[in-house]
Design an enzyme around this catalytic site. Structure first.
Site, PDB file in Angstrom:
ATOM      1  N   SER A  14       0.842  -1.194   0.000  1.00  0.00           N
ATOM      2  CA  SER A  14       0.000   0.000   0.000  1.00  0.00           C
ATOM      3  C   SER A  14       0.880   1.249   0.000  1.00  0.00           C
ATOM      4  O   SER A  14       2.104   1.166   0.081  1.00  0.00           O
ATOM      5  CB  SER A  14      -0.915  -0.001   1.221  1.00  0.00           C
ATOM      6  OG  SER A  14      -0.147  -0.037   2.411  1.00  0.00           O
ATOM      7  N   ASP A  72      -7.152  11.506  -0.270  1.00  0.00           N
ATOM      8  CA  ASP A  72      -6.870  11.485  -1.710  1.00  0.00           C
ATOM      9  C   ASP A  72      -7.774  12.446  -2.478  1.00  0.00           C
ATOM     10  O   ASP A  72      -7.395  12.943  -3.545  1.00  0.00           O
ATOM     11  CB  ASP A  72      -7.024  10.071  -2.281  1.00  0.00           C
ATOM     12  CG  ASP A  72      -5.759   9.235  -2.104  1.00  0.00           C
ATOM     13  OD1 ASP A  72      -4.660   9.819  -2.160  1.00  0.00           O
ATOM     14  OD2 ASP A  72      -5.861   8.018  -1.902  1.00  0.00           O
ATOM     15  N   GLU A 144     -10.452   5.267  -8.379  1.00  0.00           N
ATOM     16  CA  GLU A 144      -9.352   4.664  -7.626  1.00  0.00           C
ATOM     17  C   GLU A 144      -9.937   3.733  -6.576  1.00  0.00           C
ATOM     18  O   GLU A 144     -10.838   4.115  -5.831  1.00  0.00           O
ATOM     19  CB  GLU A 144      -8.517   5.743  -6.946  1.00  0.00           C
ATOM     20  CG  GLU A 144      -7.414   5.183  -6.046  1.00  0.00           C
ATOM     21  CD  GLU A 144      -6.820   6.210  -5.101  1.00  0.00           C
ATOM     22  OE1 GLU A 144      -6.065   5.787  -4.192  1.00  0.00           O
ATOM     23  OE2 GLU A 144      -7.109   7.410  -5.245  1.00  0.00           O
ATOM     24  N   PRO A 193       7.670  -9.286  -7.748  1.00  0.00           N
ATOM     25  CA  PRO A 193       6.458  -8.839  -7.048  1.00  0.00           C
ATOM     26  C   PRO A 193       5.402  -8.283  -8.000  1.00  0.00           C
ATOM     27  O   PRO A 193       4.199  -8.524  -7.808  1.00  0.00           O
ATOM     28  CB  PRO A 193       6.987  -7.755  -6.097  1.00  0.00           C
ATOM     29  CG  PRO A 193       8.418  -8.124  -5.852  1.00  0.00           C
ATOM     30  CD  PRO A 193       8.897  -8.681  -7.153  1.00  0.00           C
ATOM     31  N   THR A 194       5.835  -7.578  -9.029  1.00  0.00           N
ATOM     32  CA  THR A 194       4.889  -7.050 -10.013  1.00  0.00           C
ATOM     33  C   THR A 194       4.220  -8.183 -10.782  1.00  0.00           C
ATOM     34  O   THR A 194       2.997  -8.167 -11.010  1.00  0.00           O
ATOM     35  CB  THR A 194       5.606  -6.100 -10.983  1.00  0.00           C
ATOM     36  OG1 THR A 194       5.955  -4.907 -10.297  1.00  0.00           O
ATOM     37  CG2 THR A 194       4.720  -5.744 -12.171  1.00  0.00           C
ATOM     38  N   CYS A 383      -9.408  26.533  12.631  1.00  0.00           N
ATOM     39  CA  CYS A 383     -10.467  25.800  13.321  1.00  0.00           C
ATOM     40  C   CYS A 383     -10.180  25.735  14.821  1.00  0.00           C
ATOM     41  O   CYS A 383     -10.295  26.737  15.511  1.00  0.00           O
ATOM     42  CB  CYS A 383     -10.630  24.410  12.700  1.00  0.00           C
ATOM     43  SG  CYS A 383     -12.178  23.599  13.192  1.00  0.00           S
ATOM     44  N   GLU A 407     -15.502  22.067  25.451  1.00  0.00           N
ATOM     45  CA  GLU A 407     -15.011  20.777  24.971  1.00  0.00           C
ATOM     46  C   GLU A 407     -13.985  20.202  25.946  1.00  0.00           C
ATOM     47  O   GLU A 407     -13.906  18.993  26.126  1.00  0.00           O
ATOM     48  CB  GLU A 407     -14.385  20.935  23.577  1.00  0.00           C
ATOM     49  CG  GLU A 407     -13.873  19.629  22.989  1.00  0.00           C
ATOM     50  CD  GLU A 407     -13.320  19.782  21.588  1.00  0.00           C
ATOM     51  OE1 GLU A 407     -12.891  18.764  21.014  1.00  0.00           O
ATOM     52  OE2 GLU A 407     -13.303  20.914  21.064  1.00  0.00           O
ATOM     53  N   HIS A 540     -11.875  25.798   7.350  1.00  0.00           N
ATOM     54  CA  HIS A 540     -10.650  25.130   6.880  1.00  0.00           C
ATOM     55  C   HIS A 540     -10.276  25.649   5.489  1.00  0.00           C
ATOM     56  O   HIS A 540     -10.657  25.043   4.479  1.00  0.00           O
ATOM     57  CB  HIS A 540     -10.858  23.615   6.827  1.00  0.00           C
ATOM     58  CG  HIS A 540     -10.909  22.958   8.166  1.00  0.00           C
ATOM     59  ND1 HIS A 540      -9.818  22.384   8.765  1.00  0.00           N
ATOM     60  CD2 HIS A 540     -11.939  22.793   9.036  1.00  0.00           C
ATOM     61  CE1 HIS A 540     -10.154  21.885   9.943  1.00  0.00           C
ATOM     62  NE2 HIS A 540     -11.444  22.123  10.131  1.00  0.00           N
ATOM     63  N   GLU A 542      -7.556  25.414   3.986  1.00  0.00           N
ATOM     64  CA  GLU A 542      -6.635  24.504   3.293  1.00  0.00           C
ATOM     65  C   GLU A 542      -7.351  23.557   2.341  1.00  0.00           C
ATOM     66  O   GLU A 542      -6.746  23.045   1.391  1.00  0.00           O
ATOM     67  CB  GLU A 542      -5.813  23.699   4.308  1.00  0.00           C
ATOM     68  CG  GLU A 542      -6.563  22.647   5.101  1.00  0.00           C
ATOM     69  CD  GLU A 542      -7.198  23.165   6.374  1.00  0.00           C
ATOM     70  OE1 GLU A 542      -7.504  22.342   7.266  1.00  0.00           O
ATOM     71  OE2 GLU A 542      -7.406  24.393   6.483  1.00  0.00           O
TER      72      GLU A 542
END
Length: 562
Positions: A14, A72, A144, A193-194, A383, A407, A540, A542
Site C-alpha cells: 500500500s 486522496d 481509484e 512482485p509485479t 479551526c 469541549e 478550513h 486549506e
C-alpha cells in the site's frame, strides 16, 4: 462521445501513490480538454473516514457539500481544480448500508441478499455514477480503489470492475500500480512482485491495460520489456513512477512517457498533439527557482505529515507563488511550554496553530498563541487553532484565568468557546458536525478582507489556454464574493463555536471579529489589527487551495512571514 471509465488499482504494497497517479491522469486528460471526475472507493466498513484516527488514516478531507472523505480527494482537487462531492467518496460501509436499507424497505421483493449480485451491482451503479443526481456529461470517470490486490475487503470491488470491463468494452481501461523493489545486496531491481500482483489480478478475471511501476531507481527498457512480456501488456503501456522532488512533477513525468496518450488509444480516441500545459510548467519552474527558504512552525499533536496534508500543500502553493520554499517544522503541542516556547518558535518566520479535537495538547497551542501575539510573529490559527487563540486572549488580556472551551472543561466559568446550539442534541459521532461550505461576511478593511481582495483567483491565469482551463465549474474561493469581496464561502468541520456572549468584551480589548456567518452570526474569523498578521479562522481554508489557485489567506500569511 460515450463516457470512458478508468480504474486505478494497486498491488504489492500500500501507499504507492495511487491517488497521485489518479490525479495525474485526471490532470493530463483535462489538459487535453476533456471533462473529468475522480472518485475513491475504500474497502473499509466505516461509513466515512470522519471517525478514524489521523494516525491511522491521515487527515479527513471535507467536500463542499459536507462529506468527510479520504485525503486522496484533496489530491484530486488540488491537481485538477474540480470540486468533489459525497458522490466521489464511497466506502464498503456506505455500499452495505444502501443495500441493507433497501432490503428493509422490501425493494428486493423477498430475494436472498448476496454479495453477488446485490453488493456488486450497487458498486457498479456508483462506479458508473448512475444515480438520480443530475450529473454533468463527463468524458472520463476515474475510479481509484483503495487497498491492495489480494485484500479480502477488496474482492467485491474487483468483481464489480471485472463485470464492468466486459460490459463496457473499449470504454473501460484498467491501470494497475505496482512496486519494483531494489535489493541493495544483490544490486538488482526485482520484477517478480509485479508479476505476482498482475497474476493475482488476472486470477480475478481482470487483465490490466497499463502498468505503472513505482520505483526509487530508474528502470531501463530491458526491465520494462520483461514486465510487458510476463504480464501481457504492451511495452508502450508500461510506465515508471520514479521518486520526484515534488508530487506536482508526477503529471509531467507521466505525460513524457505517454500515459495519457496510451489511455486514449486504449479507448479508441486519437491521441493527437501533446498539450503544452504551460501554466503547470510555470508553477513548477517557480517552485524550482524558489531557493530561499521560509521556516514555518506547525503546532499540533499529530506527528505525521498526512495528518495535516492539506495545510502542508497550501503552504507549499502559497510559498511557490511568493518565490519561497516553505520549510515546515512540526512542534508537538503536548511538549510545548512557557519554558521552551522561545527556543522552539524563536527562529520561525511564522506559526500555524493546527486543527484538532480533544484536550490533549491544547495548553501547548495556547502557549504558541500567546508567543505569537506577544512577540508579533505572524500567526495563523485554523479551526481548533482559532479557538485556542480566543482562549489565550481571554485568559491573558481579559484576565479570565479559567477561560476555556466547554469541549475541554465543562465547568469553566468563562466558556469563550461553547458547543453550537444545534450540536447539543446530537448523539451520534459520525457525520454530525457542522460540515461543508457556509457563507462568511467579511468586515471591509480587515486583514481578512484585504487578503481576499488582493489575491488573484487564478495566480497563473495569464498563461491558461484552451484545454488548460481549470475545471472548477466556475466555482472557487471567490465564487460568491461581492465586488468588494465581502462575502466568501468556506468549508467547515466543527461542533464548537466562538461564544458571542463575550464578543463585545473581546473586541473592546483589540481582537476583532472580522468575519461572521450572515445568517447565524457565528464568528468565523478573528484577528488583531495592531499586529503584523495574527488571524484565526473557524473554517478550513486549506481544503480549497489548489496548485494554480493558492488560497488567499495562505498567500497573505506567507507574505506577512517574508
Amino acid at each position: 462521445m460515450n463516457t470512458k471509465y478508468i480504474f486505478v488499482t494497486g498491488g504489492v504494497v500500500s501507499s504507492l501513490g495511487k491517488g497521485i497517479i489518479a490525479a495525474s491522469i485526471g490532470k493530463l486528460l483535462q489538459a487535453r480538454g476533456y471533462r473529468i471526475t475522480i472518485q475513491k472507493f475504500d474497502p473499509y466498513i466505516n461509513i466515512d473516514p470522519g471517525t478514524l484516527n489521523p494516525y491511522e488514516h491521515g487527515e479527513c478531507y471535507v467536500t463542499a457539500d459536507g462529506m468527510e472523505t479520504d485525503l486522496d480527494l484533496g489530491h484530486y482537487e488540488r491537481f485538477t481544480g474540480i470540486r468533489t462531492s459525497r458522490n466521489n467518496s464511497i466506502t464498503t460501509g456506505r455500499i452495505y448500508k444502501t443495500v441493507i436499507d433497501r432490503e428493509r424497505k422490501g425493494d428486493y421483493l423477498g430475494k436472498t441478499i448476496q454479495v453477488v449480485p446485490h453488493i456488486t451491482d450497487e458498486i457498479k451503479r456508483r462506479m458508473l455514477r448512475d444515480y438520480s443526481d443530475d450529473d454533468e456529461q463527463l468524458d472520463f470517470v476515474i475510479t481509484e480503489v483503495g487497498g491492495t490486490i489480494g485484500d479480502i475487503e477488496s474482492a467485491p470491488f474487483m468483481e464489480a470492475i471485472r463485470q464492468l470491463r466486459w460490459q463496457l468494452g473499449r470504454n473501460a481501461v484498467c491501470v494497475h500500480l505496482t512496486y519494483v523493489p531494489y535489493l541493495k545486496a544483490a544490486d538488482e531491481l526485482k520484477t517478480k512482485p509485479t508479476q505476482h500482483s498482475v497474476k493475482e489480478l488476472q486470477a480475478m478475471g481482470i487483465q490490466p491495460d497499463i502498468l505503472v511501476l513505482r520505483t526509487e531507481r530508474h528502470l531501463d527498457d530491458a526491465i520494462r520489456m520483461k514486465v510487458a512480456s510476463f504480464c501481457n501488456v504492451d511495452l508502450e503501456c508500461v510506465v515508471q513512477s520514479e521518486d520526484m522532488p515534488s508530487i506536482y512533477e508526477v503529471p509531467v513525468s507521466m505525460q513524457k512517457q505517454g500515459l495519457d496518450a496510451a489511455i486514449l488509444r486504449k479507448t479508441g480516441i486519437p491521441a493527437g498533439e501533446t498539450p503544452a500545459m504551460k501554466s503547470w510548467h510555470d508553477f513548477l519552474q517557480h517552485r524550482r527557482n524558489a531557493t530561499m527558504e521560509l521556516d514555518i512552525a506547525l503546532v499540533g499533536k499529530y506527528g505525521l505529515q498526512d495528518a495535516y496534508k492539506s495545510i502542508l500543500e497550501s503552504l507549499d502553493h502559497a510559498g511557490t507563488c511568493n518565490d519561497r520554499r516553505v520549510r515546515t517544522h512540526f512542534i508537538n503541542s503536548e511538549t510545548l511550554t512557557q519554558e521552551n516556547v522561545a527556543q522552539q518558535l524563536g527562529s520561525m518566520a511564522g506559526v500555524v496553530i493546527c486543527p484538532g479535537f480533544g484536550e490533549r495538547g491544547t495548553e501547548g497551542k495556547i502557549v504558541a498563541a500567546e508567543y505569537g501575539r506577544t512577540h508579533n510573529v505572524p500567526t495563523f490559527g485554523i479551526c481548533f487553532g482559532m479557538q485556542m487563540m480566543v482562549i489565550e486572549f481571554a485568559r491573558n488580556v481579559l484576565g479570565f484565568a479559567d477561560a476555556n472551551s466547554n469541549e475541554m472543561n465543562t465547568s469553566t466559568s468563562h466558556p469563550v468557546i461553547d458547543m453550537m446550539e444545534e450540536q447539543k442534541r446530537v448523539t451520534l459521532m459520525g457525520g454530525t458536525m457542522r460540515l461543508g461550505e457556509y457563507d462568511c461576511l467579511l468586515t471591509e478593511g480587515s486583514r481578512a478582507w484585504e487578503a481576499y481582495s488582493s489575491a488573484q483567483c487564478t495566480v497563473y491565469s495569464s498563461q491558461l489556454k484552451g484545454g488548460e482551463q481549470l475545471q472548477d465549474n466556475g466555482k472557487n474561493n471567490c465564487e460568491l464574493r461581492t465586488e468588494n469581496c465581502e462575502l466568501i464561502r468556506e468549508r467547515h468541520r466543527h461542533r464548537y463555536e466562538f461564544n458571542n456572549i463575550y464578543k463585545d468584551e473581546i473586541e473592546a480589548r483589540g481582537m476583532k471579529c472580522s468575519g461572521c456567518n450572515p445568517d447565524t452570526g457565528l464568528v468565523e474569523i478573528v484577528e488583531i489589527p495592531e499586529l503584523k498578521w495574527y488571524l484565526g479562522v473557524q473554517f478550513h481554508p486549506e481544503y480549497s487551495s489548489t496548485v494554480l489557485k493558492p488560497h488567499p489567506l495562505f498567500l497573505s500569511f506567507i507574505r506577512a512571514c517574508l
